[in-house]
Write a protein that holds these residues in place. Structure first.
Motif, PDB file in Angstrom:
ATOM      1  N   VAL A  37      11.740   3.321  -1.776  1.00  0.00           N
ATOM      2  CA  VAL A  37      10.467   3.676  -2.414  1.00  0.00           C
ATOM      3  C   VAL A  37       9.351   2.761  -1.927  1.00  0.00           C
ATOM      4  CG1 VAL A  37      11.454   4.622  -4.548  1.00  0.00           C
ATOM      5  CG2 VAL A  37      10.874   2.219  -4.437  1.00  0.00           C
ATOM      6  N   VAL A  38       8.133   3.303  -1.940  1.00  0.00           N
ATOM      7  CA  VAL A  38       6.926   2.521  -1.666  1.00  0.00           C
ATOM      8  C   VAL A  38       6.240   2.317  -3.009  1.00  0.00           C
ATOM      9  CG1 VAL A  38       4.670   2.560  -0.538  1.00  0.00           C
ATOM     10  CG2 VAL A  38       6.673   3.448   0.658  1.00  0.00           C
ATOM     11  N   SER A  39       5.769   1.104  -3.262  1.00  0.00           N
ATOM     12  CA  SER A  39       5.141   0.778  -4.543  1.00  0.00           C
ATOM     13  C   SER A  39       3.631   0.660  -4.386  1.00  0.00           C
ATOM     14  CB  SER A  39       5.684  -0.551  -5.070  1.00  0.00           C
ATOM     15  OG  SER A  39       7.086  -0.524  -5.140  1.00  0.00           O
ATOM     16  N   LYS A  40       2.914   1.247  -5.357  1.00  0.00           N
ATOM     17  CA  LYS A  40       1.462   1.129  -5.402  1.00  0.00           C
ATOM     18  C   LYS A  40       1.065   0.599  -6.778  1.00  0.00           C
ATOM     19  CE  LYS A  40      -0.234   4.718  -2.352  1.00  0.00           C
ATOM     20  NZ  LYS A  40      -1.018   5.966  -2.341  1.00  0.00           N
ATOM     21  N   GLN A  41       0.110  -0.298  -6.775  1.00  0.00           N
ATOM     22  CA  GLN A  41      -0.446  -0.837  -8.012  1.00  0.00           C
ATOM     23  C   GLN A  41      -1.924  -0.485  -8.007  1.00  0.00           C
ATOM     24  OE1 GLN A  41      -0.753  -5.143  -8.258  1.00  0.00           O
ATOM     25  NE2 GLN A  41      -0.099  -5.076 -10.398  1.00  0.00           N
ATOM     26  N   ASN A  42      -2.331   0.368  -8.938  1.00  0.00           N
ATOM     27  CA  ASN A  42      -3.728   0.812  -9.030  1.00  0.00           C
ATOM     28  C   ASN A  42      -4.227   1.381  -7.698  1.00  0.00           C
ATOM     29  OD1 ASN A  42      -3.762  -0.138 -11.734  1.00  0.00           O
ATOM     30  ND2 ASN A  42      -4.129  -2.186 -10.976  1.00  0.00           N
ATOM     31  N   GLY A  43      -3.353   2.130  -7.023  1.00  0.00           N
ATOM     32  CA  GLY A  43      -3.729   2.812  -5.792  1.00  0.00           C
ATOM     33  C   GLY A  43      -3.571   2.009  -4.515  1.00  0.00           C
ATOM     34  N   GLU A  44      -3.230   0.725  -4.629  1.00  0.00           N
ATOM     35  CA  GLU A  44      -3.076  -0.149  -3.457  1.00  0.00           C
ATOM     36  C   GLU A  44      -1.593  -0.427  -3.209  1.00  0.00           C
ATOM     37  OE1 GLU A  44      -5.687  -1.414  -1.593  1.00  0.00           O
ATOM     38  OE2 GLU A  44      -7.040  -0.229  -2.834  1.00  0.00           O
ATOM     39  N   LEU A  45      -1.175  -0.366  -1.943  1.00  0.00           N
ATOM     40  CA  LEU A  45       0.206  -0.715  -1.600  1.00  0.00           C
ATOM     41  C   LEU A  45       0.457  -2.175  -1.945  1.00  0.00           C
ATOM     42  CD1 LEU A  45       0.675   1.002   1.868  1.00  0.00           C
ATOM     43  CD2 LEU A  45       1.644   1.710  -0.317  1.00  0.00           C
ATOM     44  N   VAL A  46       1.628  -2.450  -2.539  1.00  0.00           N
ATOM     45  CA  VAL A  46       1.961  -3.817  -2.932  1.00  0.00           C
ATOM     46  C   VAL A  46       3.411  -4.121  -2.561  1.00  0.00           C
ATOM     47  CG1 VAL A  46       0.293  -3.997  -4.824  1.00  0.00           C
ATOM     48  CG2 VAL A  46       2.555  -3.060  -5.276  1.00  0.00           C
ATOM     49  N   GLU A  48       7.153  -6.115  -3.474  1.00  0.00           N
ATOM     50  CA  GLU A  48       7.953  -6.124  -4.700  1.00  0.00           C
ATOM     51  C   GLU A  48       7.807  -7.390  -5.534  1.00  0.00           C
ATOM     52  OE1 GLU A  48      12.403  -6.756  -3.840  1.00  0.00           O
ATOM     53  OE2 GLU A  48      11.645  -5.764  -2.050  1.00  0.00           O
ATOM     54  N   ASP A  49       7.197  -8.450  -4.992  1.00  0.00           N
ATOM     55  CA  ASP A  49       6.966  -9.677  -5.760  1.00  0.00           C
ATOM     56  C   ASP A  49       5.682  -9.620  -6.584  1.00  0.00           C
ATOM     57  OD1 ASP A  49       9.297 -10.879  -4.847  1.00  0.00           O
ATOM     58  OD2 ASP A  49       8.305 -11.754  -3.103  1.00  0.00           O
ATOM     59  N   THR A  50       4.951  -8.513  -6.506  1.00  0.00           N
ATOM     60  CA  THR A  50       3.698  -8.355  -7.239  1.00  0.00           C
ATOM     61  C   THR A  50       3.959  -8.298  -8.748  1.00  0.00           C
ATOM     62  OG1 THR A  50       2.744  -7.144  -5.385  1.00  0.00           O
ATOM     63  CG2 THR A  50       1.673  -6.871  -7.525  1.00  0.00           C
ATOM     64  N   VAL A  51       3.190  -9.070  -9.508  1.00  0.00           N
ATOM     65  CA  VAL A  51       3.318  -9.102 -10.972  1.00  0.00           C
ATOM     66  C   VAL A  51       2.549  -7.926 -11.569  1.00  0.00           C
ATOM     67  CG1 VAL A  51       2.810 -10.430 -13.063  1.00  0.00           C
ATOM     68  CG2 VAL A  51       3.628 -11.602 -11.002  1.00  0.00           C
ATOM     69  N   ILE A  52       3.190  -7.228 -12.493  1.00  0.00           N
ATOM     70  CA  ILE A  52       2.559  -6.095 -13.179  1.00  0.00           C
ATOM     71  C   ILE A  52       1.726  -6.621 -14.342  1.00  0.00           C
ATOM     72  CG2 ILE A  52       2.995  -3.982 -14.491  1.00  0.00           C
ATOM     73  CD1 ILE A  52       5.592  -3.674 -12.850  1.00  0.00           C
ATOM     74  N   GLU A  57      -1.577   0.797 -13.239  1.00  0.00           N
ATOM     75  CA  GLU A  57      -0.912   2.059 -12.942  1.00  0.00           C
ATOM     76  C   GLU A  57       0.009   1.781 -11.759  1.00  0.00           C
ATOM     77  OE1 GLU A  57      -2.892   6.071 -12.738  1.00  0.00           O
ATOM     78  OE2 GLU A  57      -2.261   5.849 -10.642  1.00  0.00           O
ATOM     79  N   ILE A  58       1.297   1.906 -11.990  1.00  0.00           N
ATOM     80  CA  ILE A  58       2.293   1.678 -10.950  1.00  0.00           C
ATOM     81  C   ILE A  58       2.836   3.032 -10.518  1.00  0.00           C
ATOM     82  CG2 ILE A  58       4.493   0.590 -10.350  1.00  0.00           C
ATOM     83  CD1 ILE A  58       2.192  -1.397 -10.993  1.00  0.00           C
ATOM     84  N   GLN A  59       2.689   3.307  -9.236  1.00  0.00           N
ATOM     85  CA  GLN A  59       3.201   4.561  -8.691  1.00  0.00           C
ATOM     86  C   GLN A  59       4.296   4.219  -7.693  1.00  0.00           C
ATOM     87  OE1 GLN A  59       0.352   6.940  -6.564  1.00  0.00           O
ATOM     88  NE2 GLN A  59       1.703   8.712  -6.517  1.00  0.00           N
ATOM     89  N   LEU A  60       5.449   4.860  -7.857  1.00  0.00           N
ATOM     90  CA  LEU A  60       6.559   4.706  -6.936  1.00  0.00           C
ATOM     91  C   LEU A  60       6.714   5.990  -6.156  1.00  0.00           C
ATOM     92  CD1 LEU A  60       9.095   3.000  -9.377  1.00  0.00           C
ATOM     93  CD2 LEU A  60       7.488   1.896  -7.819  1.00  0.00           C
TER      94      LEU A  60
END
Length: 67
Positions: A37-46, A48-52, A57-60
């Motif tokens: 999976v590719v992770s996006k946080q508020n529309g930006e690619l991030v 996996e160490d990114t803190v929520i 909005e987290i999109q997988l």
């Protein structure tokens, strides 16, 4: 504290269990791999160490392999 998770047909609010809850923690909880999976946080690619954070909005997005 909550965030929104979007994955396939899923669109739900989820609780943030602790202050250092990361994308990796979420993937482990959902039994998903960062290689599938590719992770996006508020529309930006991030990564996996990114803190929520609250209200994120987290999109997988599932990676599809083929040939």
């Amino acid at each position: 504290m909550e965030f929104t998770l979007k994955f396939k047909d899923l669109n739900e609010k989820r609780e943030i269990p602790n202050d250092d809850y990361t994308i990796k923690d979420l993937l482990n909880e959902l039994e998903l791999s960062a290689q599938t999976v590719v992770s996006k946080q508020n529309g930006e690619l991030v990564i996996e160490d990114t803190v929520i954070q609250e209200d994120d909005e987290i999109q997988l997005v599932q990676i599809i392999y083929g040939g």
